[in-house]
Structures are given as C-alpha cells and as structure tokens.
Design a protein around this motif. Structure first.
Motif, PDB file in Angstrom:
ATOM      1  N   ASN A 213      13.690   0.500  24.360  1.00 15.53           N
ATOM      2  CA  ASN A 213      12.707  -0.110  23.452  1.00 15.53           C
ATOM      3  C   ASN A 213      11.571   0.849  23.101  1.00 15.53           C
ATOM      4  O   ASN A 213      11.665   2.056  23.350  1.00 15.53           O
ATOM      5  CB  ASN A 213      12.191  -1.430  24.016  1.00 15.53           C
ATOM      6  N   GLU A 214      10.486   0.352  22.527  1.00 23.39           N
ATOM      7  CA  GLU A 214       9.399   1.212  22.064  1.00 23.39           C
ATOM      8  C   GLU A 214       8.077   0.472  22.112  1.00 23.39           C
ATOM      9  O   GLU A 214       8.008  -0.684  22.519  1.00 23.39           O
ATOM     10  CB  GLU A 214       9.682   1.677  20.636  1.00 23.39           C
ATOM     11  N   TRP A 220       3.963  -1.200  25.358  1.00 20.56           N
ATOM     12  CA  TRP A 220       5.397  -0.909  25.377  1.00 20.56           C
ATOM     13  C   TRP A 220       6.102  -2.146  25.926  1.00 20.56           C
ATOM     14  O   TRP A 220       5.854  -2.567  27.045  1.00 20.56           O
ATOM     15  CB  TRP A 220       5.686   0.285  26.285  1.00 20.56           C
ATOM     16  N   TRP A 268      17.101   7.649  25.863  1.00 24.90           N
ATOM     17  CA  TRP A 268      16.183   6.607  25.395  1.00 24.90           C
ATOM     18  C   TRP A 268      16.946   5.814  24.344  1.00 24.90           C
ATOM     19  O   TRP A 268      17.316   6.349  23.300  1.00 24.90           O
ATOM     20  CB  TRP A 268      14.932   7.266  24.823  1.00 24.90           C
ATOM     21  N   ALA A 271      15.598   2.454  20.480  1.00 26.53           N
ATOM     22  CA  ALA A 271      14.292   2.934  20.021  1.00 26.53           C
ATOM     23  C   ALA A 271      14.071   2.532  18.566  1.00 26.53           C
ATOM     24  O   ALA A 271      13.840   3.374  17.686  1.00 26.53           O
ATOM     25  CB  ALA A 271      14.208   4.449  20.178  1.00 26.53           C
ATOM     26  N   HIS A 274      14.223   3.642  13.605  1.00 22.53           N
ATOM     27  CA  HIS A 274      13.637   4.844  13.012  1.00 22.53           C
ATOM     28  C   HIS A 274      14.727   5.784  12.503  1.00 22.53           C
ATOM     29  O   HIS A 274      15.857   5.781  12.997  1.00 22.53           O
ATOM     30  CB  HIS A 274      12.765   5.566  14.052  1.00 22.53           C
ATOM     31  N   LYS A 277      13.010  11.635  14.795  1.00 20.15           N
ATOM     32  CA  LYS A 277      11.963  11.809  15.802  1.00 20.15           C
ATOM     33  C   LYS A 277      10.615  12.050  15.130  1.00 20.15           C
ATOM     34  O   LYS A 277       9.576  11.605  15.619  1.00 20.15           O
ATOM     35  CB  LYS A 277      12.306  12.988  16.715  1.00 20.15           C
ATOM     36  N   MET A 280       9.047   8.870  14.321  1.00 23.86           N
ATOM     37  CA  MET A 280       8.522   8.240  15.527  1.00 23.86           C
ATOM     38  C   MET A 280       7.169   8.826  15.916  1.00 23.86           C
ATOM     39  O   MET A 280       6.242   8.099  16.268  1.00 23.86           O
ATOM     40  CB  MET A 280       9.506   8.411  16.692  1.00 23.86           C
ATOM     41  N   TYR A 287       4.553   9.662  22.016  1.00 20.38           N
ATOM     42  CA  TYR A 287       5.970   9.797  22.343  1.00 20.38           C
ATOM     43  C   TYR A 287       6.329  11.245  22.687  1.00 20.38           C
ATOM     44  O   TYR A 287       7.195  11.506  23.519  1.00 20.38           O
ATOM     45  CB  TYR A 287       6.841   9.319  21.180  1.00 20.38           C
ATOM     46  N   ILE A 298      17.711  10.493  22.052  1.00 21.70           N
ATOM     47  CA  ILE A 298      17.125   9.217  21.643  1.00 21.70           C
ATOM     48  C   ILE A 298      18.049   8.535  20.635  1.00 21.70           C
ATOM     49  O   ILE A 298      18.529   9.171  19.690  1.00 21.70           O
ATOM     50  CB  ILE A 298      15.735   9.422  21.017  1.00 21.70           C
TER      51      ILE A 298
END
Length: 348
Positions: A213-214, A220, A268, A271, A274, A277, A280, A287, A298
C-alpha cells in the motif's frame, strides 16, 4: 429376547430419524462466516451478514437484476450472465468491455452513483433484485425500494479476507441466476489452481520481505496482518512486514514508523495505480528514503486499467488464482518464467 431386539430396532430407527432431521435442518452450505445458503424443497435460503433471505421456487432464478457496486460485476461476468443486468451504478468503474458495450447500447442503464441513486429509474426498470454492499447512509433509499416491492440483497464480499472464500460467492450467484453448474465448475477451477500455486510457491528458495500500500497525506495505510493482501503475500511464500499483526483492517502508521520496519524490504506491492517512480516521488518525496525505492522493486495495480475502471477490483475479486499467480511471479519469477502479469505492473 425377541421383544428386546424389536425395542432395540425401534430405538435405533428413532435415533436415525432424529439424526436425519437434525442434518436436514442444519444442511447449510457455508461459504464463510459472513455467507451461507441452503436448498429447501420450497426454494433457497441465504444468510448474508445479519440478513436472511428466503426465496421461493417461483422467485428464482432472477431474470433482471441491478448492481449498485462495480465489484459485484466480477461474479456476473464470470458466469457470462451480463444479459441479466438491467442497471448499474457508477458504470465508469466497470472494466468489462462486454458490459460497457451493453451500457452503450442502452441495455444496461446508469442508475446513479455512490452519492445518490436514481430511485425512480430503478423502480421503472422493475428488477427482480438489487445487489449491493450495505451502506448505512443509504438505509432510507433501501427502505424506499423495498416499499416498492424490490428485493434488496446485501453482499459484503469486500469484507472477506480469505481469497477463496471471496471467490466462492460465485456459488450463490450461480444459485440465484440459474447457473449453478457453471458456478460450481468455475469455483472448482479457481480453487484447484490456487492450491496448486500455493504448493509451487513453497518450492522457492528465498522468502523475500514485502511492503504494501501507500501513504495518503501523512498516514500510511498498511494492510493488517490478517487482511486479504497479507494472506496473498503469505500464500505466495513471502514475508509481509506486518505478518505478526492480527488486524483484518488497515493499520495506520507514520512514514517514520514504516521506515523503521522497512530496512529489509525487497518488494513493494499494491503501490496504487501510479505510472512511474517519478510520479510517486512528486506526490511524496519521502518515498525516496526507502531502500526498496532505489534497490528493490515496486509494483502497482494498474495492469488492467481503463480510465477510472480497474479490473483488479472486478474480475480480480473472483479470480483469486490469477491474483496469487501475479504475486508469485513478482516474488519468485524463476517459478513462472513464461507468465505475464495480469493485474500488477512494475513501476520504472
């Protein structure tokens, strides 16, 4: 002596009858703690959460239904029963191309959204039943629909934390749609695949550490240690950072708290949706401080996405085997060399 034998025979017969009556009166097929059903000579009984439904033989199978939750379409599509659906709320969240074509042709009507349902249109469509997750704020709407003779059925599959129990809801839909054999066959396929994949995952040499998750704002929201995500990670033979947690709901933590637990994280997952990266980091620069961000891998859940629609929340609700296979491919790619991810997508 003959009298004693006769009495013993009568006694055993009575006991047998009582046992048979007891078995028949409790002959419920249990899907999970939240859902079970029973066939009766007069029809079908269903217990879903705190609700009980008794359908007579002349009431089922349904010919016209409305769905107020997009996730329920996964079960309908798995049974090729899309033609039974005459209305759906928030159709923009439906991924199925077949369903979108039916919506475009006017065969499935838009009956509102999670803010407000079009009650007049729902009543005019005269459905045999409406399927929905229970939302307390809509109690008045549910009552109004019931007052107009519409059966409202509450299924809370989203609360199920065991993948195969959530998938098994298809059996009840099969009962209600007159597709019992198809439902049983589909579930048997999913269950067989899932169990074989679990065994395959156990042959992996490594057991990587996983984060999930994020953040939203400063919080979080990690899946609890007994949630569906945590169970998938475990069944894929990986180690979730909250594996010892006993919650069946999200656990809130600050970035600092997650950071302190994430030093050994290699993967990860989940996430968000997205695209990269870089995206994100633009949302949350913190992050970049995580080791997994630069040294690990990820994955988001955007493998099957079309605008607002995401098939992870549609067919993925039913196809527990496909979801598990994705996780195994991520954690143990050497076990599934020719497999392409379905719901997950690696962020570059």
């Amino acid at each position: 002596m003959k009298l004693r034998i006769l009495l013993l025979f009568v006694f055993c017969t009575l006991i047998s009858c009582k046992r048979e009556q007891k078995i028949s009166s409790n002959d419920w097929t249990v899907i999970s703690k939240k859902l079970q059903y029973k066939n009766e000579a007069t029809g079908l009984n269903i217990k879903s959460g705190n609700n009980t439904y008794d359908f007579k033989t002349n009431q089922v199978p349904f010919k016209k239904v409305i769905l107020l939750n997009a996730s329920l379409m996964g079960y309908v599509s798995a049974l090729n029963a899309e033609n039974l659906v005459v209305g759906i709320s928030s159709p923009e969240y439906i991924y199925s191309e077949k369903v979108q074509a039916l919506i475009k042709d006017g065969k499935i009507q838009n009956v509102g959204n999670e803010q407000k349902y079009d009650v007049e249109k729902i009543i005019s469509l005269q459905p045999d039943a409406i399927f929905t997750n229970y939302i307390a704020s809509f109690e008045n709407t549910y009552q109004l629909l019931k007052n107009n003779g519409i059966q409202v059925i509450f299924f809370d599959e989203y609360l199920e934390q065991k993948a195969l129990e959530k998938a098994a809801y298809i059996k009840v839909f099969g009962k209600l749609f007159g597709k019992e054999k198809e439902a049983e066959a589909k579930y048997a396929e999913i269950e067989k695949n899932y169990n074989e994949l679990k065994k395959l995952a156990l042959t992996a040499k490594d057991k990587p550490v996983v984060l999930a998750n994020e953040m939203y704002g400063d919080v979080w929201y990690l899946p609890g240690g007994k949630t569906s995500v945590a169970n998938f990670i475990s069944d894929a033979n990986a180690e979730y950072i909250l594996k010892n947690n006993n919650e069946e709901k999200a656990v809130t933590m600050s970035f600092e708290e997650v950071f302190s637990k994430a030093d050994k994280v290699q993967y990860w997952v989940n996430a968000g949706n997205h695209t990269s990266k870089k995206e994100m980091l633009s949302i949350n620069p913190f992050y970049g401080k995580l080791g997994v961000f630069s040294k690990g891998k990820i994955y988001g859940i955007s493998g099957r996405e079309n605008k607002k629609a995401n098939d992870f929340f549609e067919s993925g609700v039913v196809r527990a085997d496909w979801v598990l296979k994705d996780y195994i491919k991520i954690f143990h790619p050497e076990l599934l060399t020719n497999y392409q991810l379905v719901y997950m997508k690696e962020l570059q």
